[in-house]
Design a protein around this motif. Structure first.
Motif, PDB file in Angstrom:
ATOM      1  N   VAL A   1       0.800  -1.236   0.000  1.00 29.01           N
ATOM      2  CA  VAL A   1       0.000   0.000   0.000  1.00 29.01           C
ATOM      3  C   VAL A   1       0.833   1.288   0.000  1.00 29.01           C
ATOM      4  O   VAL A   1       0.270   2.378   0.019  1.00 29.01           O
ATOM      5  N   ARG A   2       2.145   1.180  -0.023  1.00 26.78           N
ATOM      6  CA  ARG A   2       2.969   2.399   0.025  1.00 26.78           C
ATOM      7  C   ARG A   2       2.585   3.346  -1.118  1.00 26.78           C
ATOM      8  O   ARG A   2       2.367   2.938  -2.254  1.00 26.78           O
ATOM      9  N   GLY A   3       2.453   4.615  -0.773  1.00 25.73           N
ATOM     10  CA  GLY A   3       2.174   5.621  -1.792  1.00 25.73           C
ATOM     11  C   GLY A   3       0.761   5.595  -2.349  1.00 25.73           C
ATOM     12  O   GLY A   3       0.440   6.366  -3.248  1.00 25.73           O
TER      13      GLY A   3
ATOM     14  N   PHE B   1      -0.463   1.564   9.498  1.00 24.25           N
ATOM     15  CA  PHE B   1       0.247   1.597  10.782  1.00 24.25           C
ATOM     16  C   PHE B   1       0.653   0.162  11.123  1.00 24.25           C
ATOM     17  O   PHE B   1      -0.214  -0.698  11.300  1.00 24.25           O
ATOM     18  N   ILE B   2       1.946  -0.088  11.171  1.00 25.78           N
ATOM     19  CA  ILE B   2       2.410  -1.445  11.476  1.00 25.78           C
ATOM     20  C   ILE B   2       3.255  -1.445  12.749  1.00 25.78           C
ATOM     21  O   ILE B   2       4.247  -0.718  12.851  1.00 25.78           O
ATOM     22  N   LEU B   3       2.818  -2.245  13.701  1.00 29.30           N
ATOM     23  CA  LEU B   3       3.551  -2.387  14.970  1.00 29.30           C
ATOM     24  C   LEU B   3       4.498  -3.587  14.869  1.00 29.30           C
ATOM     25  O   LEU B   3       4.084  -4.672  14.474  1.00 29.30           O
ATOM     26  N   HIS B   4       5.747  -3.364  15.229  1.00 28.13           N
ATOM     27  CA  HIS B   4       6.630  -4.524  15.379  1.00 28.13           C
ATOM     28  C   HIS B   4       7.354  -4.427  16.717  1.00 28.13           C
ATOM     29  O   HIS B   4       7.504  -3.336  17.264  1.00 28.13           O
ATOM     30  N   PRO B   5       7.760  -5.562  17.283  1.00 29.25           N
ATOM     31  CA  PRO B   5       8.442  -5.526  18.578  1.00 29.25           C
ATOM     32  C   PRO B   5       9.858  -4.964  18.414  1.00 29.25           C
ATOM     33  O   PRO B   5      10.639  -5.489  17.615  1.00 29.25           O
TER      34      PRO B   5
ATOM     35  N   ASP C   1       7.401   6.512   2.511  1.00 26.73           N
ATOM     36  CA  ASP C   1       6.254   7.200   1.910  1.00 26.73           C
ATOM     37  C   ASP C   1       5.409   7.850   3.015  1.00 26.73           C
ATOM     38  O   ASP C   1       5.350   7.330   4.138  1.00 26.73           O
ATOM     39  N   ASP C   2       4.731   8.950   2.650  1.00 24.69           N
ATOM     40  CA  ASP C   2       3.962   9.701   3.642  1.00 24.69           C
ATOM     41  C   ASP C   2       2.860   8.888   4.320  1.00 24.69           C
ATOM     42  O   ASP C   2       2.447   9.207   5.425  1.00 24.69           O
ATOM     43  N   ASN C   3       2.365   7.849   3.643  1.00 28.11           N
ATOM     44  CA  ASN C   3       1.217   7.126   4.217  1.00 28.11           C
ATOM     45  C   ASN C   3       1.634   5.908   5.052  1.00 28.11           C
ATOM     46  O   ASN C   3       0.793   5.142   5.471  1.00 28.11           O
ATOM     47  N   VAL C   4       2.947   5.763   5.275  1.00 31.32           N
ATOM     48  CA  VAL C   4       3.435   4.581   6.006  1.00 31.32           C
ATOM     49  C   VAL C   4       3.944   4.973   7.399  1.00 31.32           C
ATOM     50  O   VAL C   4       4.812   5.839   7.521  1.00 31.32           O
TER      51      VAL C   4
ATOM     52  N   ARG D   1      12.590   5.385   8.907  1.00 30.15           N
ATOM     53  CA  ARG D   1      11.729   6.189   9.779  1.00 30.15           C
ATOM     54  C   ARG D   1      10.871   5.254  10.622  1.00 30.15           C
ATOM     55  O   ARG D   1      10.229   4.341  10.101  1.00 30.15           O
ATOM     56  N   CYS D   2      10.875   5.490  11.909  1.00 28.98           N
ATOM     57  CA  CYS D   2      10.134   4.606  12.797  1.00 28.98           C
ATOM     58  C   CYS D   2       9.921   5.310  14.125  1.00 28.98           C
ATOM     59  O   CYS D   2      10.817   6.001  14.632  1.00 28.98           O
ATOM     60  N   GLU D   3       8.734   5.152  14.679  1.00 25.30           N
ATOM     61  CA  GLU D   3       8.424   5.731  15.986  1.00 25.30           C
ATOM     62  C   GLU D   3       8.602   4.640  17.034  1.00 25.30           C
ATOM     63  O   GLU D   3       8.042   3.551  16.887  1.00 25.30           O
TER      64      GLU D   3
END
Ligand SMILES: *Cc1c(COP(=O)(O)O)cnc(C)c1O
Length: 464
Positions: A150-152, A159-163, A180-183, A443-445
């Motif tokens: 789904v990128r772009g 929104f993908i959560l990983h440990p 991409d802005d939507n990821v 990029r990752c939060e």
């Protein structure tokens, strides 16, 4: 084509609604009302088709609410991102055929379905003028395939959560270098199970789910199964090209019963006997092989193996097969699934003969996985990833002389370099997609493992 639920609780719906619904609203899984059969003449006319053209022929038998030209365009776009002209090429090694399903952008078979699903979502959202926020947790592999799907794309955020620090460095980079802005990649301080629990909690907040049009992209979506039916047919045609009236076996490394269920649909679609047996291969998480061999579908503890994408107990697609095993009786299916939710087991030992008409199974130990990788390298100078090795080992156990057997290869070995190195003392060669990935911007939060904080983050970044 109309679709219904395995639990009988929804009104018939079209393909597009089925895809947008994901899980059926009565808690069941969505299936087509009938499986279209294709005759020998049609099969012969498909013999020379390219992968995308065949995909159109197969899929359009299940889809009647998307104009042909749009569907064709979507399919073409979905498989242009693969780096092999055959999309899913077949290679021959000794007595076995290997169907390489890992030529997509994230080097795993999930791309075959998720590239298509991403385009399908975008198409439908544009038509209905709606938005979608996809939310999921991953232990590594599915996350990157979903992100690349789904990128772009317009009208979709993901929104993908990983440990945090508990996925392999390559897996982490595969996800977080998609800027991409939507990821939105979120690393939570916790385990994969913590991530799953958060997702569950958020989806259970019906108000929130509605307000932000939350959706998921997991393997219960019918469109994913459908996209996977195509390569079974493609592969069968390829082998039939060389031998008339051929009957083939497939060996499929299995976790959620998704990929192999697609094979079951292909078996029902093709003329009787085209596919003789589906060989279900599990690692030491063996609930599904116990089911095929003894009719014993009962939960065990999840074991960590070298094929992590198959470290699964309750298989999310199992209910679909159960529905057919119950002779399409939704009420029986529903009762069994509700009882499974209570007790963690279903006794299907009385159905063994029916199950074994379509399936054989093996559970493969960790030792055998490594030995199979080693043997295959020695004998054929070809490197298997650990998931594929599970399927290859099972294929060797069940092979019948005179019956071609196709092993589905679900991941490129470079994605699981550590296990491969343990087996053969060297890392597999790194494919182009992964060269330089470790140095690329990411990029990752990083966040605490707390559903309220994740919700706050979604409120801020959701597309509405
Ligand atoms: C997801 C996955 C599997 C298992 O597929 P199911 O559809 O869950 O049976 C096997 N191998 C790899 C590499 C995977 O990513």
């Amino acid at each position: 084509m109309q679709y219904m639920s395995t639990r009988g609780g929804i009104n018939p719906i079209g393909f597009t609604s089925a895809v947008m619904m994901g899980l059926a609203e009565d808690g069941g899984l969505i299936l087509p009302r009938t499986i279209p059969r294709v005759g020998s003449d049609t099969i012969s006319s498909w013999q020379k088709l390219s992968y995308p053209d065949l995909a159109f022929e197969v899929m359009s038998r299940f889809i009647d609410d998307i104009p042909s030209s749009d569907l064709k365009e979507m399919i073409t776009k979905s498989y242009k991102t693969f780096n092999h002209k055959d999309v899913t090429p077949l290679v021959h090694k000794g007595d076995l055929h290997i169907l390489e399903l890992f030529h997509g952008p994230t080097l795993a078979f999930k791309d075959v379905a998720l590239q298509f699903l991403g385009n399908l979502f975008e198409y439908q959202l544009k038509k209905s003028n709606e938005t979608l926020n996809i939310l999921g947790a991953t232990s590594g592999d599915t996350g990157s395939a979903a992100i690349y799907g789904v990128r772009g794309k317009k009208n979709i955020n993901i929104f993908i959560l990983h440990p945090h620090k508990r996925v392999s460095p390559i897996q982490e980079k595969q996800m977080t270098t998609v800027t991409d802005d939507n990821v939105y990649n979120i690393a939570i301080r916790g385990t994969f199970d913590d991530g799953q629990a958060i997702i569950k909690q958020i989806f259970n907040d019906i108000e929130f789910k509605k307000q932000y049009s939350l959706g998921s992209i997991n393997s219960i979506n019918w469109a994913r199964v459908l996209a996977q039916v195509v390569y079974y047919v493609y592969c069968y045609l390829h082998i039939k090209n060389h031998e008339q009236d051929v009957s083939v076996d497939f060996s499929v490394p299995t976790g959620n019963f998704g990929d192999i269920f697609a094979g079951y649909i292909a078996k029902k679609m093709l003329p009787e006997g085209s596919i003789r047996r589906l060989i279900l291969a599990t690692n030491s998480n063996d609930i599904l092989s116990r089911f095929v061999n003894n009719g014993d579908y009962s939960l065990g503890d999840v074991k960590v193996t070298s094929s992590p994408s198959m470290d699964i107990q309750a298989a999310s697609n199992f209910e679909r097969y159960l529905y057919y095993l119950m002779d399409c009786e939704a009420s029986k299916t529903k009762d069994l699934m509700l009882s499974f939710a209570q007790t963690g087991k279903i006794d299907l030992s009385g159905y063994k003969d029916i199950i074994n008409r379509d399936f054989s199974a093996s559970a493969v130990s960790e030792e055998d996985v490594l030995q199979t990788i080693r043997d295959f390298k020695e004998q054929h100078d070809y490197i298997l990833d650990p998931h594929t090795a599970v399927g290859v080992k099972a294929a060797l156990e069940h092979k019948r002389s005179g019956i071609p057997i196709i092993c589905l290869s679900t991941a490129h070995p470079a994605k699981f370099g550590a296990a491969v190195e343990e087996a053969i003392g060297q890392q597999p060669p790194v494919p182009d997609q992964l060269i330089g990935i470790m140095a690329r911007d990411s990029r990752c939060e990083i966040m605490e493992s707390d559903a309220e904080l994740i919700k706050e983050y979604i409120r801020k970044h959701a597309i509405v």
